[in-house]
Design a protein around this motif. Structure first.
Motif, PDB file in Angstrom:
ATOM      1  N   ASN A 349     -14.255  -1.249 -32.438  1.00  0.00           N
ATOM      2  CA  ASN A 349     -15.151  -1.335 -31.317  1.00  0.00           C
ATOM      3  C   ASN A 349     -14.412  -0.417 -30.238  1.00  0.00           C
ATOM      4  O   ASN A 349     -14.554  -0.853 -28.732  1.00  0.00           O
ATOM      5  N   TRP A 350     -13.928   0.618 -30.391  1.00  0.00           N
ATOM      6  CA  TRP A 350     -13.210   1.252 -29.363  1.00  0.00           C
ATOM      7  C   TRP A 350     -14.190   1.835 -28.301  1.00  0.00           C
ATOM      8  O   TRP A 350     -13.579   1.995 -26.985  1.00  0.00           O
ATOM      9  N   LYS A 351     -15.201   2.353 -28.655  1.00  0.00           N
ATOM     10  CA  LYS A 351     -16.022   2.833 -27.614  1.00  0.00           C
ATOM     11  C   LYS A 351     -16.463   1.638 -26.710  1.00  0.00           C
ATOM     12  O   LYS A 351     -16.617   2.147 -25.266  1.00  0.00           O
ATOM     13  N   GLU A 352     -17.032   0.438 -27.148  1.00  0.00           N
ATOM     14  CA  GLU A 352     -17.228  -0.533 -26.233  1.00  0.00           C
ATOM     15  C   GLU A 352     -15.893  -0.868 -25.380  1.00  0.00           C
ATOM     16  O   GLU A 352     -16.530  -1.224 -24.162  1.00  0.00           O
ATOM     17  N   GLY A 353     -14.859  -0.865 -25.937  1.00  0.00           N
ATOM     18  CA  GLY A 353     -13.646  -1.252 -25.178  1.00  0.00           C
ATOM     19  C   GLY A 353     -13.459  -0.365 -23.922  1.00  0.00           C
ATOM     20  O   GLY A 353     -13.132  -0.510 -22.690  1.00  0.00           O
ATOM     21  N   PHE A 354     -13.720   1.204 -24.357  1.00  0.00           N
ATOM     22  CA  PHE A 354     -13.625   2.158 -23.176  1.00  0.00           C
ATOM     23  C   PHE A 354     -14.575   1.927 -22.036  1.00  0.00           C
ATOM     24  O   PHE A 354     -14.411   1.860 -20.982  1.00  0.00           O
ATOM     25  N   ASP A 355     -15.860   1.436 -22.605  1.00  0.00           N
ATOM     26  CA  ASP A 355     -16.792   1.602 -21.696  1.00  0.00           C
ATOM     27  C   ASP A 355     -16.594   0.228 -20.605  1.00  0.00           C
ATOM     28  O   ASP A 355     -16.910   0.210 -19.462  1.00  0.00           O
ATOM     29  N   VAL A 356     -16.284  -0.848 -21.392  1.00  0.00           N
ATOM     30  CA  VAL A 356     -16.086  -1.963 -20.374  1.00  0.00           C
ATOM     31  C   VAL A 356     -14.864  -1.698 -19.602  1.00  0.00           C
ATOM     32  O   VAL A 356     -14.952  -2.218 -18.213  1.00  0.00           O
ATOM     33  N   ALA A 357     -13.511  -1.133 -20.136  1.00  0.00           N
ATOM     34  CA  ALA A 357     -12.482  -0.888 -19.309  1.00  0.00           C
ATOM     35  C   ALA A 357     -12.598  -0.132 -17.897  1.00  0.00           C
ATOM     36  O   ALA A 357     -12.199  -0.270 -17.132  1.00  0.00           O
TER      37      ALA A 357
END
Length: 371
Positions: A349-357
């Motif tokens: 879920n790296w894309k979501e993690g970057f967006d949330v960060a």
């Protein structure tokens, strides 16, 4: 093959900006002299990680590469020259890698290759990959031992919470560099981002009175509430940045004697005037740690006439990390969500993690990947 190490593991591999990250199974690196292989529990995600890897920040690093920067995990295997670390030990894996024969040759793991031939060679040929993976190999000196019994079972931090160290260590390096003393007053500017908010927490833990500057009044209010709730008796005041040099200087001077300034400005604030205002408000023989990107900061007559000390600081030293861990293990920081509220994402879920960060920023907020 070292006992206990799998032959392969999962990692986020970055090959091109266009392709982004791919979750791949790659060979597990074996320990070499001067290294440790760490089983990663939490890999930190910066608020601007997305900008690094989509090319917006134009950071240079070799490709392909396993992404990341700093991490928390347990030692899985050690090189033959390890003297004190032991398998199973909890460690903080720091992203600032320095040449052993030239400490000025430094780079940030999987973020930026540095500015010298030596740093580029170290990143490309020796310490190439970051810790967005199940396992990572790092220099022994970058693996800072943590007392897991004290921190996790005694004080109640989780390994994921301890990843917040990546934000706290940066301002601590600057504040320690200018010798901030208990009882002194320090301006943190700006204080509403991740590193600035962490700077307020660190300064309070060091016993200082803090004046937090920022443009976002609601975030300044959240910052003050978060820090004072976690540390009853903390002396935190806020000053709104107006963008007018004289107005901001007067607002700071109204707070009384100011001993020190911590500038931790992001690149977007390069043309801001608040640092000039903060320096103008300093007492005679005041000090300023310059860790940010503000370019137009020099009130020359004030600096000369009041014997102001300006010190540039990039990140922190190993001794700073060791001293900071002592503070953390001594219980000088709050616990639970009054310390940090961590959001965790799997590697897939790296894309979501970057967006949330990118949105989940400010004091007491952290995003991690959990392999």
């Amino acid at each position: 093959m070292s006992p206990g190490l799998p032959s392969q593991h999962r990692a986020l591999v970055f090959e091109t900006v266009e392709a982004g990250f791919q979750l791949k199974t790659i060979p597990t690196l074996q320990p070499i002299p001067g290294s440790a292989v760490v089983r990663i529990a939490a890999a930190g995600v910066l608020s601007y990680s997305r900008e690094i890897y989509n090319g917006q920040r134009h950071y240079e690093f070799p490709k392909p590469i396993v992404g990341g920067f700093s991490a928390v995990g347990h030692v899985a295997a050690l090189g033959p020259d390890a003297a004190s670390l032991r398998p199973g030990q909890l460690v903080y894996v720091d992203c600032v890698v320095r040449g052993r024969d030239d400490p000025s040759a430094l780079f940030l793991s999987a973020i930026h290759e540095g500015f010298s031939d030596g740093s580029r060679r170290l990143m490309r040929d020796v310490w190439r990959d970051g810790p967005m993976a199940e396992f990572a190999r790092a220099p022994l000196e970058n693996c800072i031992a943590l007392d897991e019994a004290r921190l996790c079972r005694g004080l109640g931090y989780s390994p994921l919470d301890l990843m917040y160290m990546c934000y706290l260590l940066v301002p601590y390096g600057g504040l320690r560099d200018i010798g901030l003393e208990p009882g002194e007053t320090v301006v943190v500017c700006p204080a509403t981002g991740g590193f600035g908010g962490a700077g307020v927490q660190v300064a309070v833990a060091m016993g200082a009175r803090v004046i937090a500057m920022g443009r976002n009044e609601s975030e300044l209010a959240r910052l003050k509430e978060h820090v004072t709730k976690g540390t009853p008796g903390a002396n935190v005041e806020t000053v709104k940045i107006t963008g007018d040099d004289d107005t901001d200087t007067a607002a700071l001077q109204a707070c009384g004697t100011i001993d020190a300034v911590l500038d931790i400005s992001p690149p977007a604030a390069a043309k801001s005037t608040y640092l000039k205002s903060a320096i103008r408000a300093l007492r005679r023989n005041g000090r300023c740690s310059m860790m940010g990107y503000v370019m137009d900061f020099m009130p020359g007559v004030k600096v000369m006439g009041s014997n102001i000390t300006l010190k540039g600081k990039l990140m922190y030293e190993r001794e700073d990390m060791l001293q900071f861990v002592k503070m953390l293990e001594s219980g000088l920081f709050p616990k639970g969500k009054e310390f940090v509220d961590t959001k965790a994402f799997g590697l897939e879920n790296w894309k979501e993690g970057f967006d949330v960060a990118a949105e989940y920023t400010g004091v007491g907020r952290s995003v991690v990947f959990t392999p």
